[in-house]
Motif scaffolding. Sequence first.
Motif, PDB file in Angstrom:
ATOM      1  N   ASP A 173      -6.366  -0.788 -15.917  1.00 30.69           N
ATOM      2  CA  ASP A 173      -6.191  -2.542 -16.057  1.00 30.69           C
ATOM      3  C   ASP A 173      -6.332  -3.256 -14.703  1.00 30.69           C
ATOM      4  O   ASP A 173      -6.021  -4.389 -14.675  1.00 30.69           O
ATOM      5  CB  ASP A 173      -4.895  -2.793 -16.616  1.00 30.69           C
ATOM      6  CG  ASP A 173      -3.832  -2.326 -15.693  1.00 30.69           C
ATOM      7  OD1 ASP A 173      -3.955  -1.818 -14.820  1.00 30.69           O
ATOM      8  OD2 ASP A 173      -2.627  -2.889 -16.134  1.00 30.69           O
ATOM      9  N   THR A 174      -6.986  -2.366 -13.478  1.00 32.30           N
ATOM     10  CA  THR A 174      -7.078  -3.023 -12.481  1.00 32.30           C
ATOM     11  C   THR A 174      -8.548  -3.325 -12.097  1.00 32.30           C
ATOM     12  O   THR A 174      -9.169  -2.976 -13.077  1.00 32.30           O
ATOM     13  CB  THR A 174      -6.638  -1.847 -11.033  1.00 32.30           C
ATOM     14  OG1 THR A 174      -6.495  -2.660  -9.943  1.00 32.30           O
ATOM     15  CG2 THR A 174      -7.506  -0.834 -11.118  1.00 32.30           C
ATOM     16  N   ASP A 175      -8.678  -3.934 -10.855  1.00 30.97           N
ATOM     17  CA  ASP A 175     -10.400  -4.263 -10.740  1.00 30.97           C
ATOM     18  C   ASP A 175     -11.141  -2.719 -10.568  1.00 30.97           C
ATOM     19  O   ASP A 175     -10.719  -2.269  -9.793  1.00 30.97           O
ATOM     20  CB  ASP A 175     -10.390  -4.970  -9.261  1.00 30.97           C
ATOM     21  CG  ASP A 175     -11.762  -5.009  -8.799  1.00 30.97           C
ATOM     22  OD1 ASP A 175     -12.520  -5.604  -9.578  1.00 30.97           O
ATOM     23  OD2 ASP A 175     -11.938  -4.917  -7.550  1.00 30.97           O
ATOM     24  N   LYS A 183      -4.233   3.635 -16.373  1.00 35.98           N
ATOM     25  CA  LYS A 183      -3.872   2.236 -16.899  1.00 35.98           C
ATOM     26  C   LYS A 183      -5.002   1.640 -17.264  1.00 35.98           C
ATOM     27  O   LYS A 183      -5.126   0.798 -18.324  1.00 35.98           O
ATOM     28  CB  LYS A 183      -2.809   1.335 -16.131  1.00 35.98           C
ATOM     29  CG  LYS A 183      -1.652   1.773 -15.909  1.00 35.98           C
ATOM     30  CD  LYS A 183      -0.666   0.802 -15.293  1.00 35.98           C
ATOM     31  CE  LYS A 183       0.592   0.266 -15.761  1.00 35.98           C
ATOM     32  NZ  LYS A 183       1.237  -0.711 -14.918  1.00 35.98           N
ATOM     33  N   GLY A 210     -12.925  -2.253  -7.201  1.00 32.42           N
ATOM     34  CA  GLY A 210     -11.921  -1.827  -6.241  1.00 32.42           C
ATOM     35  C   GLY A 210     -11.286  -0.540  -6.259  1.00 32.42           C
ATOM     36  O   GLY A 210     -11.394   0.021  -5.261  1.00 32.42           O
ATOM     37  N   LEU A 211     -11.216  -0.230  -7.576  1.00 34.03           N
ATOM     38  CA  LEU A 211     -10.514   1.276  -7.768  1.00 34.03           C
ATOM     39  C   LEU A 211     -11.446   2.131  -7.510  1.00 34.03           C
ATOM     40  O   LEU A 211     -11.439   3.173  -6.629  1.00 34.03           O
ATOM     41  CB  LEU A 211      -9.991   1.370  -9.105  1.00 34.03           C
ATOM     42  CG  LEU A 211      -9.410   2.584  -9.644  1.00 34.03           C
ATOM     43  CD1 LEU A 211      -8.316   3.171  -8.800  1.00 34.03           C
ATOM     44  CD2 LEU A 211      -8.985   2.632 -11.216  1.00 34.03           C
ATOM     45  N   ARG A 253      -1.953   6.396 -11.451  1.00 34.47           N
ATOM     46  CA  ARG A 253      -1.402   5.257 -12.190  1.00 34.47           C
ATOM     47  C   ARG A 253      -2.695   4.305 -12.612  1.00 34.47           C
ATOM     48  O   ARG A 253      -2.723   3.877 -13.755  1.00 34.47           O
ATOM     49  CB  ARG A 253      -0.257   4.458 -11.849  1.00 34.47           C
ATOM     50  CG  ARG A 253       1.015   5.266 -11.931  1.00 34.47           C
ATOM     51  CD  ARG A 253       2.288   4.344 -11.787  1.00 34.47           C
ATOM     52  NE  ARG A 253       2.157   3.911 -10.194  1.00 34.47           N
ATOM     53  CZ  ARG A 253       2.631   4.661  -9.149  1.00 34.47           C
ATOM     54  NH1 ARG A 253       3.358   5.588  -9.253  1.00 34.47           N
ATOM     55  NH2 ARG A 253       2.683   3.718  -7.876  1.00 34.47           N
ATOM     56  N   ALA A 254      -3.278   4.022 -11.615  1.00 36.07           N
ATOM     57  CA  ALA A 254      -4.234   3.066 -11.804  1.00 36.07           C
ATOM     58  C   ALA A 254      -5.442   3.475 -12.943  1.00 36.07           C
ATOM     59  O   ALA A 254      -5.992   2.725 -13.611  1.00 36.07           O
ATOM     60  CB  ALA A 254      -4.827   2.280 -10.423  1.00 36.07           C
ATOM     61  N   TYR A 305       0.896  -1.181   0.007  1.00 35.30           N
ATOM     62  CA  TYR A 305      -0.054  -0.009   0.001  1.00 35.30           C
ATOM     63  C   TYR A 305       0.956   1.218  -0.086  1.00 35.30           C
ATOM     64  O   TYR A 305       1.942   1.364   0.440  1.00 35.30           O
ATOM     65  CB  TYR A 305      -0.827  -0.003   1.333  1.00 35.30           C
ATOM     66  CG  TYR A 305      -0.310  -0.159   2.539  1.00 35.30           C
ATOM     67  CD1 TYR A 305       0.250   1.154   3.085  1.00 35.30           C
ATOM     68  CD2 TYR A 305       0.011  -1.343   3.194  1.00 35.30           C
ATOM     69  CE1 TYR A 305       1.058   1.062   4.297  1.00 35.30           C
ATOM     70  CE2 TYR A 305       0.934  -1.138   4.361  1.00 35.30           C
ATOM     71  CZ  TYR A 305       1.236  -0.079   5.054  1.00 35.30           C
ATOM     72  OH  TYR A 305       1.667  -0.240   6.149  1.00 35.30           O
ATOM     73  N   ALA A 346      -0.195   6.474  -7.033  1.00 36.69           N
ATOM     74  CA  ALA A 346      -0.751   5.159  -7.248  1.00 36.69           C
ATOM     75  C   ALA A 346      -2.069   5.286  -7.923  1.00 36.69           C
ATOM     76  O   ALA A 346      -2.422   4.279  -8.802  1.00 36.69           O
ATOM     77  CB  ALA A 346      -0.762   4.231  -5.976  1.00 36.69           C
TER      78      ALA A 346
END
Length: 134
Positions: free
Chosen positions: A34-36, A32, A39-40, A28-29, A16, A25
């Motif tokens: 490309d994360t959940d 991108k 969750g994001l 970036r998420a 974390y 962070a």
Amino acid sequence: VCWRGEGFLKHPWYDYAVGAEAYRALIRALEKADTDPLGLRYILEIHADARACAARYLQRLAADAVLPGLDPVADGYTQVLPLTARAVELLPVAAPYERPLDVAAASEAAELLRQAAALEETAISELERVVTDR
């Protein structure tokens, strides 16, 4: 200290970020995408709520003159609120939960977080100055 992550050792089970790195962070998420997605969105909402709580707390401390010079710090955090709130509006935690991130909304949210991070960094610098000058 928290803003720079000093004194926060990484736990071996969890990865974390805190302070400025947390903003980086999240940005970036969002860029991108490309994360959940759920969750994001959830983390973005928690991030905005934490800033709102900090702003209320600092406003109260400034109003009560607990520490002289806190007005600019409270004002800085108050300026962060509409930016993080708008990011949450763009990417709400709402059904259907499994939907992918809207790329345009995520890009706009990332830009809002860049602005919020700059304001918060200024507020933190001012807080450090106020505490150091005591």
